[in-house]
Structure formats: C-alpha cells, structure tokens
Motif scaffolding. Sequence first.
Motif, PDB file in Angstrom:
ATOM      1  N   ASP A 246       0.832  -1.220   0.000  1.00 53.48           N
ATOM      2  CA  ASP A 246       0.000   0.000   0.000  1.00 53.48           C
ATOM      3  C   ASP A 246       0.860   1.261   0.000  1.00 53.48           C
ATOM      4  O   ASP A 246       0.450   2.294  -0.534  1.00 53.48           O
ATOM      5  CB  ASP A 246      -0.939   0.002   1.214  1.00 53.48           C
ATOM      6  N   ILE A 247       2.072   1.172   0.564  1.00 59.37           N
ATOM      7  CA  ILE A 247       2.971   2.336   0.569  1.00 59.37           C
ATOM      8  C   ILE A 247       3.725   2.412  -0.760  1.00 59.37           C
ATOM      9  O   ILE A 247       3.807   3.466  -1.378  1.00 59.37           O
ATOM     10  CB  ILE A 247       3.960   2.255   1.760  1.00 59.37           C
ATOM     11  N   THR A 248       4.228   1.249  -1.200  1.00 61.17           N
ATOM     12  CA  THR A 248       5.057   1.261  -2.421  1.00 61.17           C
ATOM     13  C   THR A 248       4.242   1.604  -3.679  1.00 61.17           C
ATOM     14  O   THR A 248       4.764   2.260  -4.570  1.00 61.17           O
ATOM     15  CB  THR A 248       5.759  -0.092  -2.639  1.00 61.17           C
ATOM     16  N   ARG A 249       2.999   1.185  -3.724  1.00 66.39           N
ATOM     17  CA  ARG A 249       2.180   1.438  -4.925  1.00 66.39           C
ATOM     18  C   ARG A 249       2.083   2.930  -5.233  1.00 66.39           C
ATOM     19  O   ARG A 249       2.079   3.330  -6.390  1.00 66.39           O
ATOM     20  CB  ARG A 249       0.767   0.894  -4.724  1.00 66.39           C
ATOM     21  N   GLY A 250       2.016   3.716  -4.176  1.00 64.31           N
ATOM     22  CA  GLY A 250       1.856   5.157  -4.387  1.00 64.31           C
ATOM     23  C   GLY A 250       3.174   5.874  -4.639  1.00 64.31           C
ATOM     24  O   GLY A 250       3.202   7.093  -4.769  1.00 64.31           O
ATOM     25  N   SER A 251       4.276   5.114  -4.701  1.00 62.25           N
ATOM     26  CA  SER A 251       5.598   5.748  -4.838  1.00 62.25           C
ATOM     27  C   SER A 251       5.877   6.162  -6.278  1.00 62.25           C
ATOM     28  O   SER A 251       5.161   5.798  -7.207  1.00 62.25           O
ATOM     29  CB  SER A 251       6.691   4.780  -4.400  1.00 62.25           C
ATOM     30  N   ASP A 252       6.975   6.855  -6.402  1.00 59.24           N
ATOM     31  CA  ASP A 252       7.472   7.279  -7.713  1.00 59.24           C
ATOM     32  C   ASP A 252       7.764   6.049  -8.574  1.00 59.24           C
ATOM     33  O   ASP A 252       8.269   5.046  -8.061  1.00 59.24           O
ATOM     34  CB  ASP A 252       8.789   8.014  -7.428  1.00 59.24           C
ATOM     35  N   PRO A 253       7.494   6.090  -9.888  1.00 64.84           N
ATOM     36  CA  PRO A 253       7.798   4.921 -10.734  1.00 64.84           C
ATOM     37  C   PRO A 253       9.264   4.491 -10.644  1.00 64.84           C
ATOM     38  O   PRO A 253       9.584   3.303 -10.708  1.00 64.84           O
ATOM     39  CB  PRO A 253       7.442   5.404 -12.146  1.00 64.84           C
ATOM     40  N   ALA A 254      10.163   5.475 -10.455  1.00 60.47           N
ATOM     41  CA  ALA A 254      11.596   5.138 -10.379  1.00 60.47           C
ATOM     42  C   ALA A 254      11.868   4.313  -9.116  1.00 60.47           C
ATOM     43  O   ALA A 254      12.672   3.366  -9.138  1.00 60.47           O
ATOM     44  CB  ALA A 254      12.424   6.403 -10.356  1.00 60.47           C
ATOM     45  N   SER A 279      10.274 -14.572  -5.199  1.00 61.08           N
ATOM     46  CA  SER A 279       9.895 -13.324  -4.528  1.00 61.08           C
ATOM     47  C   SER A 279       8.431 -12.987  -4.808  1.00 61.08           C
ATOM     48  O   SER A 279       7.901 -13.331  -5.870  1.00 61.08           O
ATOM     49  CB  SER A 279      10.805 -12.184  -4.966  1.00 61.08           C
ATOM     50  N   HIS A 280       7.802 -12.345  -3.834  1.00 57.68           N
ATOM     51  CA  HIS A 280       6.355 -12.057  -3.911  1.00 57.68           C
ATOM     52  C   HIS A 280       6.080 -10.738  -3.206  1.00 57.68           C
ATOM     53  O   HIS A 280       6.794 -10.369  -2.277  1.00 57.68           O
ATOM     54  CB  HIS A 280       5.554 -13.176  -3.231  1.00 57.68           C
ATOM     55  N   GLU A 281       4.998 -10.099  -3.634  1.00 62.44           N
ATOM     56  CA  GLU A 281       4.606  -8.839  -2.989  1.00 62.44           C
ATOM     57  C   GLU A 281       3.371  -9.081  -2.129  1.00 62.44           C
ATOM     58  O   GLU A 281       2.459  -9.815  -2.550  1.00 62.44           O
ATOM     59  CB  GLU A 281       4.284  -7.790  -4.048  1.00 62.44           C
ATOM     60  N   ILE A 282       3.351  -8.455  -0.968  1.00 64.36           N
ATOM     61  CA  ILE A 282       2.174  -8.621  -0.102  1.00 64.36           C
ATOM     62  C   ILE A 282       1.774  -7.286   0.529  1.00 64.36           C
ATOM     63  O   ILE A 282       2.600  -6.376   0.646  1.00 64.36           O
ATOM     64  CB  ILE A 282       2.395  -9.662   1.027  1.00 64.36           C
ATOM     65  N   CYS A 283       0.534  -7.230   0.917  1.00 64.43           N
ATOM     66  CA  CYS A 283       0.069  -6.124   1.756  1.00 64.43           C
ATOM     67  C   CYS A 283      -0.843  -6.758   2.810  1.00 64.43           C
ATOM     68  O   CYS A 283      -1.932  -7.240   2.493  1.00 64.43           O
ATOM     69  CB  CYS A 283      -0.690  -5.099   0.928  1.00 64.43           C
ATOM     70  N   ALA A 284      -0.346  -6.820   4.043  1.00 65.28           N
ATOM     71  CA  ALA A 284      -1.097  -7.498   5.098  1.00 65.28           C
ATOM     72  C   ALA A 284      -2.014  -6.549   5.854  1.00 65.28           C
ATOM     73  O   ALA A 284      -2.961  -6.989   6.508  1.00 65.28           O
ATOM     74  CB  ALA A 284      -0.133  -8.165   6.073  1.00 65.28           C
ATOM     75  N   LEU A 285      -1.724  -5.257   5.776  1.00 68.78           N
ATOM     76  CA  LEU A 285      -2.523  -4.270   6.529  1.00 68.78           C
ATOM     77  C   LEU A 285      -2.489  -2.944   5.760  1.00 68.78           C
ATOM     78  O   LEU A 285      -1.586  -2.127   5.970  1.00 68.78           O
ATOM     79  CB  LEU A 285      -1.910  -4.107   7.934  1.00 68.78           C
ATOM     80  N   PRO A 286      -3.444  -2.743   4.855  1.00 66.69           N
ATOM     81  CA  PRO A 286      -3.367  -1.548   3.984  1.00 66.69           C
ATOM     82  C   PRO A 286      -3.735  -0.266   4.716  1.00 66.69           C
ATOM     83  O   PRO A 286      -4.822   0.278   4.519  1.00 66.69           O
ATOM     84  CB  PRO A 286      -4.364  -1.894   2.869  1.00 66.69           C
ATOM     85  N   LYS A 287      -2.815   0.213   5.532  1.00 65.61           N
ATOM     86  CA  LYS A 287      -3.112   1.413   6.342  1.00 65.61           C
ATOM     87  C   LYS A 287      -2.964   2.690   5.525  1.00 65.61           C
ATOM     88  O   LYS A 287      -3.733   3.620   5.683  1.00 65.61           O
ATOM     89  CB  LYS A 287      -2.143   1.473   7.532  1.00 65.61           C
ATOM     90  N   ALA A 288      -1.950   2.713   4.629  1.00 60.92           N
ATOM     91  CA  ALA A 288      -1.679   3.936   3.871  1.00 60.92           C
ATOM     92  C   ALA A 288      -2.701   4.135   2.754  1.00 60.92           C
ATOM     93  O   ALA A 288      -3.030   5.263   2.405  1.00 60.92           O
ATOM     94  CB  ALA A 288      -0.263   3.879   3.301  1.00 60.92           C
ATOM     95  N   ASP A 289      -3.173   3.035   2.175  1.00 59.63           N
ATOM     96  CA  ASP A 289      -4.161   3.133   1.094  1.00 59.63           C
ATOM     97  C   ASP A 289      -5.095   1.925   1.180  1.00 59.63           C
ATOM     98  O   ASP A 289      -4.757   0.826   0.726  1.00 59.63           O
ATOM     99  CB  ASP A 289      -3.417   3.175  -0.256  1.00 59.63           C
ATOM    100  N   ARG A 290      -6.248   2.174   1.768  1.00 62.45           N
ATOM    101  CA  ARG A 290      -7.172   1.048   2.009  1.00 62.45           C
ATOM    102  C   ARG A 290      -7.751   0.483   0.735  1.00 62.45           C
ATOM    103  O   ARG A 290      -8.256  -0.642   0.715  1.00 62.45           O
ATOM    104  CB  ARG A 290      -8.300   1.497   2.914  1.00 62.45           C
TER     105      ARG A 290
END
Length: 336
Positions: A246-254, A279-290
């Motif tokens: 949830d934090i990384t998704r909103g980051s800069d593309p770079a 390797s895998h991506e997870i979001c266990a608690l989407p606090k920054a972007d629900r």
Amino acid sequence: MNTVVPICSYDGCKVQIDGKCALGHDPVEGCENYATDIEPIEELEESEEPRTVPPVQIWASNKMLLADYSILSRRRRLRTVALVGEEKVGKTTLLCSIYAMFCRGPFADLTFAGSETLLGFAKLQAFAMLSSGRASPTVPRTSRRDPLAFFHLALARSRRDIVDLVIADRSGETYAAARTSTDLIGTLAEFKLADRVCFLLDGGRLASNDDRTAYTRNFRQMINALHDNGALADAAAVEILSTKLDITRGSDPADISFLNDFQARIVSDFAKKGLAISSHEICALPKADRTIGIVGLDDLVRRWTEPEPLPDVAPRPVVDAPRQIDRLMSKVARGA
Ligand SMILES: Nc1nc2c(ncn2[C@@H]2O[C@H](COP(=O)(O)OP(=O)(O)OP(=O)(O)O)[C@@H](O)[C@H]2O)c(=O)[nH]1
Ligand SMILES: [Mg+2]
C-alpha cells in the motif's frame, strides 16, 4: 446402597419371597395390598475414600514456545514457516492477518479447523480492534527479550485432509543482531525446524530514498550470513516477501522499479548459490491506502500449504555391490 421396600403391605405375606399371595390372589397383581408403585429409594452413600481423579490439563492456548512446539510436532505432521526480517518489517502483522482471514470464513480454498494458539492470536488481534482505543490497527512490538514464538493453524482442505501450519515469529532486533554476530545464528532454532524461510523486505523503506542504500545492504547481508552459516540448508523453499504494498504502490515509478530490480537481483544471485528462492509482494494491513486491500495472502497461504510431493520410491541402481546376488539382480534389472 438400595434399601429394599416390602412389595406387599399385607402383614405376613411372603409374595416377595415365594411369589404367592397370602390372600390367594392369582395373579398377585390382583391383590389390593400388592403395591406395584413403590419405588426403591436410593440412598446416597458417602464414599469412604476420597476420589483420586487425575487432574485434566487445560491447554492455555497462548502462543507456543519451543517446548510446546516439540510436543505438538510429536502428535501432528507440522508445516513450519519462519518469518525473518528486521524490526517493524511486518512479521507479526502478517501472521495476524492470515488468522484474521480465516476468522471471516474459508480462505485460499481452506477452512479453519482449529488452533492450539487461539489466545495468542486473540492477544495480537486486540491491538487491531476499535476497543483498543488506537487510531489505527497494529500489533504489539515483539521485544528482543521475547523468546521464539510459534502460532498454529489447522486448515482443512477437505474433511480428512488437514494441514497443520505453524508460523514462527521472533523479534527483528534478534535477526539484526545475528546478521553481524554470526555466532548467534546457531542458537536460532527456527531454522532447524522450518520447511520454508520467508525473508520480509520492507517495501516502505525501499521505496524511500532516505535509508534505502543501508537497508538493501543489510538485507542482502542477512541472507548471506544465514546461508553461509548453514541456517538455510534444511529449508525446502526460501521466499522474499516484499511488504507494505500500500505504501510502495503510491511511490514514484523510479522507486518502484528500484524495488523490482532489487528483488530480481536477490532472487537470481541466491538461486545461483543453490537456493530454491522466489519473490512475492504482499500487503497485510493496507493502512496507507485502504483501496488496495489485502494483497498476496491468498497465494501465500496456498504456497505454504500446498500438498507435499510424494516420496521417490523408485529403486536405486546398484553399483559395485559386494554380494553376488545383488550384482545378479542389478543385471536382471538392467535387462543384461
Ligand atoms: N502501511 C502498512 N503498514 C504495515 C503493513 N504491515 C505492517 N505494517 C505496520 O508496520 C509496523 C510494524 O509491524 P510489525 O508486524 O510489528 O513488525 P515486526 O516485523 O513484527 O516488528 P518487530 O516485532 O519489531 O520485529 C506496524 O505499525 C504495522 O501496523 C502493511 O502492509 N502496510
Ligand atoms: Mg513482531
């Protein structure tokens, strides 16, 4: 003791002994003195000796320690996953979220079938409840003084097919210490028990420019230290779990591309060293972007509980057998 009450109230009647009515009634039930409705009165007798009932052990249902794990492992075939990563990367949150998914109903084609650590899970979840008074959900920090803890979930694929998943959790400070003081690694029991070791990579820290360089160096150094000291030798699989999507998704593309490149490099470098790594991506608690919701947990639970491959029972070729009969049999097997 039963007190025998006379069955007939007529004085001198011996119907109770010889079955004959003193007044000549046949059948005896025809006699008005024959009291069929008298119930024997049971007297309670006090036992002379105190009853020696063995005490029933009540399972505390708290998080398990190493001794509890050993007891359970003798009763059940366990699938053990070790969550490894520095402080605040999201280890405890991840295992708490997995439990929360099963609280809502079937998840990843599995149904909750019990847990030896229900109270342990409930204590973690209490911090995520509205009643905790917190502004946002969280879990308690795992202190370095806390011993290695295990959380158990029995998950049913079908009525007779139950997977016993155990997740090991310990403080990130201990792993950070083991990275630099490698003599500590031998004391980390989870690596001897785990079928699967998951390294949690803090996506939030990686996506920020501030401490990215030091963090990536430390992360790689941790896997290296554990691998070089034999801690990963018993693991059938190793995973890199990039947390806080949830934090990384909103980051800069770079920044996102930096994160992806880093994950890919780690996987290729350690695969070359012989690790079965992914390797895998997870979001266990989407606090920054629900709006993102819980991500990656469905696949993760499926991987962790997938049916084990059947053992290879094919006969091994016999080479230079000392016995004549074995050499002969190997020739027959080869069709010579
Ligand atoms: N935004 C966001 N925050 C998360 C996520 N997962 C965990 N966190 C937060 O990250 C913080 C640390 O999480 P923990 O689960 O305590 O981390 P830990 O790895 O167990 O840390 P230690 O107990 O110190 O080893 C908490 O405030 C969590 O709420 C996530 O997916 N997104
Ligand atoms: Mg923790």
